[in-house]
Write an enzyme that holds these catalytic residues in place. Structure first.
Site, PDB file in Angstrom:
ATOM      1  N   ASP A   1     -67.735  50.621   0.102  1.00 34.09           N
ATOM      2  CA  ASP A   1     -66.707  49.864  -0.607  1.00 34.09           C
ATOM      3  C   ASP A   1     -65.740  49.281   0.419  1.00 34.09           C
ATOM      4  O   ASP A   1     -66.171  48.830   1.483  1.00 34.09           O
ATOM      5  CB  ASP A   1     -66.007  50.767  -1.629  1.00 34.09           C
ATOM      6  CG  ASP A   1     -65.500  49.998  -2.837  1.00 34.09           C
ATOM      7  OD1 ASP A   1     -65.943  50.310  -3.947  1.00 34.09           O
ATOM      8  OD2 ASP A   1     -64.681  49.081  -2.657  1.00 34.09           O
ATOM      9  N   HIS A  52     -59.668  49.184  -3.569  1.00 30.75           N
ATOM     10  CA  HIS A  52     -60.774  49.502  -4.463  1.00 30.75           C
ATOM     11  C   HIS A  52     -61.546  50.723  -3.995  1.00 30.75           C
ATOM     12  O   HIS A  52     -61.893  51.614  -4.784  1.00 30.75           O
ATOM     13  CB  HIS A  52     -61.708  48.301  -4.595  1.00 30.75           C
ATOM     14  CG  HIS A  52     -62.650  48.397  -5.751  1.00 30.75           C
ATOM     15  ND1 HIS A  52     -63.846  49.074  -5.691  1.00 30.75           N
ATOM     16  CD2 HIS A  52     -62.562  47.911  -7.010  1.00 30.75           C
ATOM     17  CE1 HIS A  52     -64.468  48.989  -6.858  1.00 30.75           C
ATOM     18  NE2 HIS A  52     -63.708  48.297  -7.682  1.00 30.75           N
ATOM     19  N   SER A  84     -67.187  48.880 -12.209  1.00 29.51           N
ATOM     20  CA  SER A  84     -67.037  49.503 -10.897  1.00 29.51           C
ATOM     21  C   SER A  84     -66.049  50.654 -10.968  1.00 29.51           C
ATOM     22  O   SER A  84     -65.828  51.338  -9.963  1.00 29.51           O
ATOM     23  CB  SER A  84     -66.581  48.467  -9.864  1.00 29.51           C
ATOM     24  OG  SER A  84     -65.365  47.870 -10.239  1.00 29.51           O
TER      25      SER A  84
END
Length: 1011
Positions: A225, A256, A383
């Site tokens: 990520d 994120h 996600s």
């Protein structure tokens, strides 16, 4: 039919800004020792004094309104406000990130005294599907005792409690108070409720496993990520950080990656992760766009299915692969989140059928996770749902002793535990929810006693289980139909490689089951961990009047090489249960055949979007299948009483006498010459209806759409337009019809029905005697730019023909220049009303007065010269993407079994009787005509464009375009003329003979014989 997209040594993925989680299973020799959870406070919500909360002024009831179309919430609201005259109700706004996406439902509150009146008015509206009381809309914490229960969701002391969990909807209403329907307590909405619903670990009962000492210890987890800070206070066990980007930092600058890690392994009491003792390996890989690879070596892969919902056929890679756990998102009321991508997988089509995806769903709205530095925040998306499942997987891995993990845990066994333990939701279908919502404790029970085995997912296909088994439950089987294909996944938990020992077997539960014929295509070698099993199901011809249900099982035996220390192969028998609904064969006029064969999708080529007004989606990548982006149209046709079958082989591979209409929508491929000849014969001689919905095609515009792709480091250029107009024009040439290269946009109305023409094309050739509808539209093609500039100075827009209807021999043809009104991908307004009227005409010869008014009848033909028709691109190697150019004409496994491997009905089965069609003329074959294919009308000089041309068949064809057999009005005309002529000649000779006998007795017979 279905091929793997992996090599033997690596698994390659291209990322589209979604989190991809990889769980490395540690294979240590030491036995696992459960470690107790570190001392933390798990009390999520401190008690609030009820005395401080005001009571609501009036009791209200909440109802979910479901609509037939996906629209923005404000459009649904405006529609209700314009249609409902009664007072006492209000629309509940959604104040969250999902509010900007189209949806098919809304929530309204209705006062007690107005319920019957308001619900009745809403239910009568044309675009409303139904109105249901929302029993899950409860806003209370049920006091101290129930707060303790809420921490473990549906479980109390490790056991399921009865009833439904009362949790918040995916709406945020700000401050407000409501009474509970099952308690006198009331609660103030705000942060307490947000924390209550955001502790996703409680909803899955993670505390039950924590209390047993399972916290993810000795489990290695890699997160690909945006990175993570080394000293982040929420994480105990950051083992390694790696930077695969061109930026000189290991830290997370976007947040994120940190959030995802927090959902999985966070240790903060406000945003607890599932497995806080998991070892974290953070790989910083995401910048704007990057391509990366990962080796599939006993790695459990969890990936978000995508945020392209509510559109179908929008699965993202790698989550659409069978050996990856693809995760979709739901809200706290078990509704599929509007942003969650839907299946089926599309890389098997157009020449097969997609698989069930996602595999499972998990909560993905307003989930709490870690911020970049410290503290917690909430996010939504698939996600976010995927790390929820990754956290569940980490926790499940930790229950297996380390010494046994190598033998038990692998991508297949973990997926088996998840899908078999999942809770099936009552509303969504299998291509929306997969196996259902992840159930941590059920999967725990499966995994703790797991023995390596193979299985099939889904394990049941039940035509009576609607809507879960959509689209299969929407259309029963019947004799004479194209095969219905169901594509299941083989999960092999016994080893990375496996083999199918013998062909699958169908075991009917009774004699009626023998009416079902199943042919199988499948993976003979299962690698890695998964394979496919496709069922091609047909009802035998003797079942053409059968009505009822057929039940039974399909079995398949799989074996894998022995594990270390074992002597014999590992063997497992897989079972797929079937319960199918069968009806008598419908009438021809109700049977529609959808051409899937001539559809090309991305990948492998750059197939551009159909609506050029859509700027954020440059590719036509949703599959163009009845059950993906045309699924709403499919449901509409079924509601209208039509039976829609799919043709995945060339047009020579179906018997036209069984179908009312052949439906060609948004097609990009070329056509074999045999297909063109057969379709001409099918329409004129066999009475087949033909409905064509085309798309834009303009070479100059395609050249302008060329772009450089940073991922592949290459230039991408469209291989065709929205549709392949030059190929369609070849197909329609025998009927004197052709499309042009304009790109038209505008609104129009027919009989009060408003429609939007979005990037459609125009009709430039159409025979005299047909009916053509024209409207003033702007041409947005490169060649039309000058015209549009002149229009701004006061010129009037010229009418462009867009819809044509024509009788041809025994058949009927309808052509329309735009398909966006049928495609749910980027639909502005639908034209289902037009499709219904077209099918009534092409299948049943029913003429709508407005479509066939004298004002639109063609008394002169439309015509342009050949050099004015759209031409093919010469700078593209189209054979790379085509199933026609350079390929062999052959009927595939998605056509009827008796012609598998042949060229089709008119080419290889003439003269032999096919089962089920007792009326076939064996001397002439199917759909045959008098063979005069080499007979052509001579070209006549001096033809004017406005002339009616050749008067043959009522002026149907132009004199220089008669490239079809010269046919009589029907099959019996030519034989009848020959027979009558023969009889007259016989009578003439007989009379002459009689006269000569009277004149010359004795010698007349010999003279007549010498004539």
């Amino acid at each position: 039919m279905i091929t793997r997209q992996t090599s033997s040594s690596s698994f390659t993925f291209t990322f589209l800004s979604l989190s991809f989680l990889v769980l490395f299973i540690s294979l240590f020799l030491l036995r696992f020792r459960p470690t107790p959870l570190a001392s933390q406070t798990l009390t999520l919500n401190p008690s609030l004094p009820n005395s401080t909360l005001p009571r609501p002024q009036a009791p209200r009831n909440y109802y979910i309104v479901r609509f037939l179309q996906y629209r923005l919430a404000e459009e649904h609201r405006a529609y209700l406000e314009s249609g409902v005259r009664s007072d006492g109700w209000e629309w509940i706004e959604r104040k969250n990130p999902a509010a900007k996406y189209p949806t098919d439902f809304g929530l309204v509150s209705i006062q007690e005294l107005a319920i019957e009146r308001v619900v009745g008015e809403i239910g009568k509206l044309g675009l409303v599907k139904d109105v249901n009381l929302d029993l899950s809309y409860r806003r209370d914490l049920l006091g101290e005792e129930n707060r303790a229960r809420a921490r473990v969701g549906a479980f109390v002391d490790g056991k399921k409690r009865p009833g439904k969990i009362f949790t918040a909807m995916s709406f945020s209403e700000g401050e407000g108070e409501y009474h509970s329907a099952i308690s006198n307590a009331s609660v103030k909405l705000g942060r307490q409720l947000l924390m209550q619903r955001s502790q996703v670990t409680s909803l899955f009962g993670a505390e039950v496993l924590w209390s047993k000492g399972y916290t993810g210890a000795k489990v290695k987890m890699a997160i690909f990520d945006t990175g993570i800070r080394a000293n982040h206070p929420h994480f105990r066990n950051i083992k390694e950080r790696t930077n695969w980007t061109n930026e000189d930092t290991l830290n997370d600058n976007l947040g994120h990656g940190t959030f995802v890690a927090g959902v999985i392994a966070g240790g903060d009491a406000e945003c607890l992760g599932f497995a806080p003792d998991t070892e974290i390996y953070a790989f910083r890989v995401f910048t704007d766009a990057q391509v990366w690879e990962i080796t599939a070596n006993n790695i459990i892969m969890v990936s978000a299915i995508g945020n392209d919902g509510p559109l179908y056929g929008t699965l993202n890679n790698p989550a659409d692969q069978s050996d990856v756990i693809g995760v979709g998102g739901i809200d706290y009321s078990d509704h599929i989140a509007s942003f969650s991508s839907r299946g089926m997988s599309t890389w098997e089509i157009p020449h097969g059928y997609g698989r069930v995806k996602p595999d499972v769903v998990a909560y993905g709205r307003e989930i709490m996770g870690s911020k970049i530095s410290t503290g917690c925040k909430s996010l939504s998306g698939t996600s976010v749902a995927s790390p929820v499942v990754a956290g569940v997987v980490c926790l499940l891995v930790s229950i297996i002793p380390e010494s046994s993990r190598k033998d038990i845990l692998n991508p297949a066994s973990m997926k088996q535990a998840l899908v078999e333990g999942a809770a099936k939701l009552s509303g969504p279908n299998m291509y929306e929810q997969g196996a259902g919502r992840v159930d941590l404790l059920e999967s725990f029970e499966i995994l703790k006693n797991y023995q390596p085995r193979a299985s099939i997912f889904p394990g049941v296909l039940d035509y009576t289980d609607c809507p879960y088994s959509w689209p299969f439950c929407r259309q029963p089987l019947y004799a004479g139909a194209m095969p219905v294909i169901f594509n299941a996944t083989i999960l092999n938990g016994m080893g990375v490689i496996g083999y199918v020992e013998s062909p699958p077997t169908w075991h009917p539960s009774d004699d009626e089951g023998n009416l079902l014929s199943i042919h199988f295509t499948y993976s003979e070698v299962i690698w890695p961990w998964t394979g496919y099993l496709a069922l091609h199901m047909q009802i035998k011809d003797e079942g053409f009047q059968f009505s009822g249900e057929i039940e039974g099982n399909v079995t398949l035996q799989v074996y894998s090489p022995p594990a270390q220390g074992e002597k014999g192969h590992r063997i497992s028998t897989c079972v797929l249960q079937l319960k199918l609904k069968v009806i008598p064969t419908p009438a021809r006029s109700k049977r529609i055949l959808w051409d899937q064969f001539h559809s090309i999708k991305y990948p492998p080529g750059y197939i551009p979007r159909d609506s050029l007004d859509v700027r954020n989606d440059i590719l036509d990548w949703h599959g163009d299948h009845l059950h993906t982006n045309f699924h709403i149209m499919f449901n509409m046709l079924r509601d209208a009483g039509y039976y829609v079958e799919t043709l995945g082989s060339p047009l020579t591979c179906f018997d036209a006498r069984q179908y009312g209409t052949l439906l060609l929508v948004d097609l990009e491929d070329e056509y074999f010459e045999e297909e063109i000849e057969k379709l001409r014969d099918d329409v004129i001689s066999s009475g087949l209806g033909l409905a064509v919905f085309a798309e834009w095609y303009n070479v100059d515009t395609m050249v302008k759409m060329r772009f450089f792709d940073d991922n592949t480091r290459s230039w991408w250029t469209p291989v065709t337009g929205g549709a392949n107009i030059p190929a369609l024009n070849d197909l329609l040439a025998p009927f004197g019809i052709a499309f042009g290269d304009k790109i038209l946009n505008g609104d129009f109305s027919i009989d009060g029905e408003q429609s939007r023409y979005a990037s459609g094309t125009d009709i430039v050739r159409f025979p005299e005697g047909g009916f053509v509808h024209s409207f003033p539209f702007l041409d947005s093609s490169e060649s039309g730019a000058t015209q549009n500039l002149l229009l701004t100075s006061g010129m009037t827009k010229a009418d462009s023909p867009i819809l044509g209807l024509l009788d041809v021999g025994k058949g009927r043809i309808a052509v329309y220049g735009d398909s966006n009104c049928l495609d749910s991908s980027h639909m502005v307004t639908n034209c289902y009303w037009l499709l219904r009227k077209i099918l009534e005409y092409t299948s049943g010869s029913i003429r709508d007065p407005m479509l066939f008014s004298n004002s639109v009848k063609q008394y002169t033909s439309l015509y342009v010269e050949d050099n004015q028709l759209p031409s093919r691109r010469t700078d593209v190697n189209f054979s790379t993407y085509s199933a026609v150019i350079g390929k062999e004409l052959i009927c595939r496994s998605d056509s009827k079994y008796e012609i598998w491997g042949t060229k089709g009905y008119n080419l290889q089965v003439r003269g032999r009787k096919l089962p089920g069609y007792h009326a076939i003329d064996l001397g002439r074959g199917l759909n045959s005509t008098v063979d005069t294919s080499n007979l052509r009308s001579p070209k006549l000089p001096g033809k004017n464009k406005g002339d009616s041309g050749n008067r043959y068949l009522g002026g149907l064809f132009y004199r220089d375009e008669l490239d079809m057999p010269v046919l009589g009005a029907s099959h019996w005309l030519v034989p009848a003329v020959i027979a009558v002529t023969g009889i007259l000649l016989f009578l003439g000779f007989w009379r002459i003979r009689q006269k000569r006998r009277r004149r010359r007795k004795g010698s007349g017979s010999g003279r007549f014989a010498n004539l």
